[in-house]
Design a protein around this motif. Structure first.
Motif, PDB file in Angstrom:
ATOM      1  N   SER A  90       0.843  -1.197   0.000  1.00  7.68           N
ATOM      2  CA  SER A  90       0.000   0.000   0.000  1.00  7.68           C
ATOM      3  C   SER A  90       0.873   1.239   0.000  1.00  7.68           C
ATOM      4  O   SER A  90       1.935   1.254   0.623  1.00  7.68           O
ATOM      5  N   CYS A  91       0.390   2.252  -0.671  1.00  3.40           N
ATOM      6  CA  CYS A  91       1.051   3.561  -0.687  1.00  3.40           C
ATOM      7  C   CYS A  91       0.013   4.584  -0.260  1.00  3.40           C
ATOM      8  O   CYS A  91      -0.907   4.890  -1.025  1.00  3.40           O
ATOM      9  N   ALA A  92       0.133   5.070   0.959  1.00  4.09           N
ATOM     10  CA  ALA A  92      -0.791   6.072   1.481  1.00  4.09           C
ATOM     11  C   ALA A  92      -0.221   7.457   1.217  1.00  4.09           C
ATOM     12  O   ALA A  92       0.957   7.719   1.487  1.00  4.09           O
ATOM     13  N   ALA A  93      -1.055   8.330   0.675  1.00  8.23           N
ATOM     14  CA  ALA A  93      -0.604   9.667   0.299  1.00  8.23           C
ATOM     15  C   ALA A  93      -1.404  10.730   1.026  1.00  8.23           C
ATOM     16  O   ALA A  93      -2.562  10.519   1.398  1.00  8.23           O
ATOM     17  N   SER A  94      -0.787  11.880   1.204  1.00  7.18           N
ATOM     18  CA  SER A  94      -1.502  13.017   1.792  1.00  7.18           C
ATOM     19  C   SER A  94      -2.568  13.520   0.828  1.00  7.18           C
ATOM     20  O   SER A  94      -3.610  14.017   1.250  1.00  7.18           O
ATOM     21  N   SER A  95      -2.313  13.382  -0.453  1.00  2.00           N
ATOM     22  CA  SER A  95      -3.296  13.706  -1.468  1.00  2.00           C
ATOM     23  C   SER A  95      -2.871  13.062  -2.776  1.00  2.00           C
ATOM     24  O   SER A  95      -1.703  13.125  -3.144  1.00  2.00           O
ATOM     25  N   LEU A  96      -3.821  12.435  -3.464  1.00  2.00           N
ATOM     26  CA  LEU A  96      -3.478  11.777  -4.727  1.00  2.00           C
ATOM     27  C   LEU A  96      -3.996  12.532  -5.948  1.00  2.00           C
ATOM     28  O   LEU A  96      -3.645  12.197  -7.069  1.00  2.00           O
ATOM     29  N   THR A  97      -4.832  13.539  -5.716  1.00  2.00           N
ATOM     30  CA  THR A  97      -5.483  14.219  -6.828  1.00  2.00           C
ATOM     31  C   THR A  97      -4.466  14.712  -7.838  1.00  2.00           C
ATOM     32  O   THR A  97      -3.493  15.360  -7.481  1.00  2.00           O
ATOM     33  N   ALA A  98      -4.687  14.370  -9.100  1.00  2.00           N
ATOM     34  CA  ALA A  98      -3.891  14.827 -10.239  1.00  2.00           C
ATOM     35  C   ALA A  98      -2.547  14.124 -10.382  1.00  2.00           C
ATOM     36  O   ALA A  98      -1.815  14.384 -11.335  1.00  2.00           O
ATOM     37  N   TYR A  99      -2.210  13.234  -9.457  1.00  2.00           N
ATOM     38  CA  TYR A  99      -0.908  12.577  -9.539  1.00  2.00           C
ATOM     39  C   TYR A  99      -1.001  11.176 -10.136  1.00  2.00           C
ATOM     40  O   TYR A  99      -1.879  10.399  -9.763  1.00  2.00           O
ATOM     41  N   TYR A 156       9.430   1.197  -3.573  1.00  2.00           N
ATOM     42  CA  TYR A 156       9.107   2.597  -3.328  1.00  2.00           C
ATOM     43  C   TYR A 156       7.888   2.992  -4.157  1.00  2.00           C
ATOM     44  O   TYR A 156       7.737   2.560  -5.302  1.00  2.00           O
ATOM     45  N   CYS A 157       7.051   3.844  -3.603  1.00  2.00           N
ATOM     46  CA  CYS A 157       6.041   4.483  -4.428  1.00  2.00           C
ATOM     47  C   CYS A 157       6.444   5.941  -4.629  1.00  2.00           C
ATOM     48  O   CYS A 157       7.150   6.530  -3.800  1.00  2.00           O
ATOM     49  N   ALA A 158       5.990   6.485  -5.745  1.00  2.00           N
ATOM     50  CA  ALA A 158       6.364   7.833  -6.115  1.00  2.00           C
ATOM     51  C   ALA A 158       5.197   8.506  -6.822  1.00  2.00           C
ATOM     52  O   ALA A 158       4.388   7.830  -7.473  1.00  2.00           O
ATOM     53  N   ALA A 159       5.110   9.811  -6.693  1.00  2.00           N
ATOM     54  CA  ALA A 159       4.027  10.584  -7.294  1.00  2.00           C
ATOM     55  C   ALA A 159       4.601  11.602  -8.273  1.00  2.00           C
ATOM     56  O   ALA A 159       5.640  12.220  -8.008  1.00  2.00           O
ATOM     57  N   GLY A 160       3.906  11.776  -9.385  1.00  2.00           N
ATOM     58  CA  GLY A 160       4.333  12.765 -10.365  1.00  2.00           C
ATOM     59  C   GLY A 160       3.162  13.205 -11.219  1.00  2.00           C
ATOM     60  O   GLY A 160       2.154  12.506 -11.314  1.00  2.00           O
ATOM     61  N   ILE A 161       3.316  14.363 -11.836  1.00  2.00           N
ATOM     62  CA  ILE A 161       2.317  14.865 -12.774  1.00  2.00           C
ATOM     63  C   ILE A 161       2.753  14.421 -14.158  1.00  2.00           C
ATOM     64  O   ILE A 161       3.713  14.966 -14.729  1.00  2.00           O
ATOM     65  N   THR A 162       2.080  13.422 -14.713  1.00  2.00           N
ATOM     66  CA  THR A 162       2.534  12.840 -15.975  1.00  2.00           C
ATOM     67  C   THR A 162       1.483  12.868 -17.066  1.00  2.00           C
ATOM     68  O   THR A 162       1.707  12.331 -18.145  1.00  2.00           O
ATOM     69  N   GLY A 163       0.316  13.471 -16.806  1.00  2.00           N
ATOM     70  CA  GLY A 163      -0.727  13.503 -17.821  1.00  2.00           C
ATOM     71  C   GLY A 163      -1.468  12.187 -17.912  1.00  2.00           C
ATOM     72  O   GLY A 163      -1.512  11.411 -16.959  1.00  2.00           O
ATOM     73  N   SER A 164      -2.018  11.893 -19.064  1.00  2.00           N
ATOM     74  CA  SER A 164      -2.862  10.701 -19.215  1.00  2.00           C
ATOM     75  C   SER A 164      -2.043   9.419 -19.238  1.00  2.00           C
ATOM     76  O   SER A 164      -2.555   8.347 -18.951  1.00  2.00           O
ATOM     77  N   ASN A 165      -0.776   9.536 -19.576  1.00  2.00           N
ATOM     78  CA  ASN A 165       0.085   8.360 -19.550  1.00  2.00           C
ATOM     79  C   ASN A 165       0.833   8.296 -18.225  1.00  2.00           C
ATOM     80  O   ASN A 165       0.962   9.293 -17.524  1.00  2.00           O
ATOM     81  N   CYS A 166       1.341   7.124 -17.881  1.00  2.00           N
ATOM     82  CA  CYS A 166       2.201   7.028 -16.712  1.00  2.00           C
ATOM     83  C   CYS A 166       3.423   6.220 -17.101  1.00  2.00           C
ATOM     84  O   CYS A 166       3.337   5.027 -17.366  1.00  2.00           O
ATOM     85  N   PRO A 167       4.535   6.854 -17.186  1.00  2.00           N
ATOM     86  CA  PRO A 167       5.757   6.146 -17.547  1.00  2.00           C
ATOM     87  C   PRO A 167       6.411   5.489 -16.334  1.00  2.00           C
ATOM     88  O   PRO A 167       6.318   5.989 -15.218  1.00  2.00           O
ATOM     89  N   ASN A 168       7.058   4.372 -16.569  1.00  2.00           N
ATOM     90  CA  ASN A 168       7.825   3.716 -15.508  1.00  2.00           C
ATOM     91  C   ASN A 168       9.257   4.243 -15.499  1.00  2.00           C
ATOM     92  O   ASN A 168      10.212   3.478 -15.494  1.00  2.00           O
ATOM     93  N   ASP A 169       9.384   5.547 -15.473  1.00  2.00           N
ATOM     94  CA  ASP A 169      10.680   6.216 -15.519  1.00  2.00           C
ATOM     95  C   ASP A 169      10.770   7.133 -14.312  1.00  2.00           C
ATOM     96  O   ASP A 169       9.972   8.065 -14.177  1.00  2.00           O
ATOM     97  N   GLU A 170      11.735   6.890 -13.456  1.00  2.00           N
ATOM     98  CA  GLU A 170      11.799   7.620 -12.191  1.00  2.00           C
ATOM     99  C   GLU A 170      11.972   9.119 -12.386  1.00  2.00           C
ATOM    100  O   GLU A 170      11.593   9.901 -11.509  1.00  2.00           O
ATOM    101  N   ILE A 171      12.495   9.532 -13.508  1.00  2.00           N
ATOM    102  CA  ILE A 171      12.702  10.967 -13.724  1.00  2.00           C
ATOM    103  C   ILE A 171      11.390  11.724 -13.786  1.00  2.00           C
ATOM    104  O   ILE A 171      11.344  12.938 -13.581  1.00  2.00           O
ATOM    105  N   GLU A 172      10.286  11.015 -14.052  1.00  2.00           N
ATOM    106  CA  GLU A 172       8.974  11.660 -14.174  1.00  2.00           C
ATOM    107  C   GLU A 172       8.305  11.882 -12.812  1.00  2.00           C
ATOM    108  O   GLU A 172       7.241  12.489 -12.749  1.00  2.00           O
ATOM    109  N   TYR A 173       8.905  11.394 -11.747  1.00  2.00           N
ATOM    110  CA  TYR A 173       8.265  11.418 -10.434  1.00  2.00           C
ATOM    111  C   TYR A 173       9.059  12.290  -9.477  1.00  2.00           C
ATOM    112  O   TYR A 173      10.282  12.171  -9.379  1.00  2.00           O
TER     113      TYR A 173
END
Length: 123
Positions: A21-30, A93-110
């Motif tokens: 599980s990855c609990a976040a303070s806020s997930l909206t838009a990420y 690790y879980c990570a959050a990023g603004i990536t648009g409609s796609n989600c890349p498995n590239d750490e630089i995006e997070y």
């Protein structure tokens, strides 16, 4: 600034299952990605889900075994891991990023990262 906290890691036998599980303070838009790092290896993207949950992406090594999902009402993302293999042992690790409609498995995006949770697959 979003804060992330992973949980659910542990020791499991080969062929077993775990749910992270990855609990976040806020997930909206990420978009949320799960990454792992084994000793002596680089960090590897495992799976990701876009902000509305409609798009996912998996590493070839986990396709058919891992499933990522998110519950925005609970600000939580899950990684269900089945048929675990010793090669899956790593810090996850879980990570959050603004990536648009796609989600890349590239750490630089997070931009935001949790502290990680250890998964050990061993008999």
């Amino acid at each position: 600034q979003v804060q992330l906290a992973e949980s659910g890691g542990g020791l499991v036998q080969p062929g077993g299952s775990l749910r992270l599980s990855c609990a976040a303070s806020s997930l909206t838009a990420y978009s949320i990605g799960w990454f792992r790092q084994a000793p002596g290896k680089g960090r590897e993207g495992v799976a990701c889900v876009n902000s509305n949950g409609g798009g996912t992406n998996y590493a070839d090594s986990v396709k058919g075994r891992f499933t990522i999902s998110r519950d925005n009402a609970k600000n939580t993302v899950y990684l269900q891991m089945n048929s675990l293999e010793p090669e899956d042992s790593a810090v996850y690790y879980c990570a959050a990023g603004i990536t648009g409609s796609n989600c890349p498995n590239d750490e630089i995006e997070y931009d935001h990262w949790g502290e990680g949770t250890q998964v050990t697959v061993s008999s």
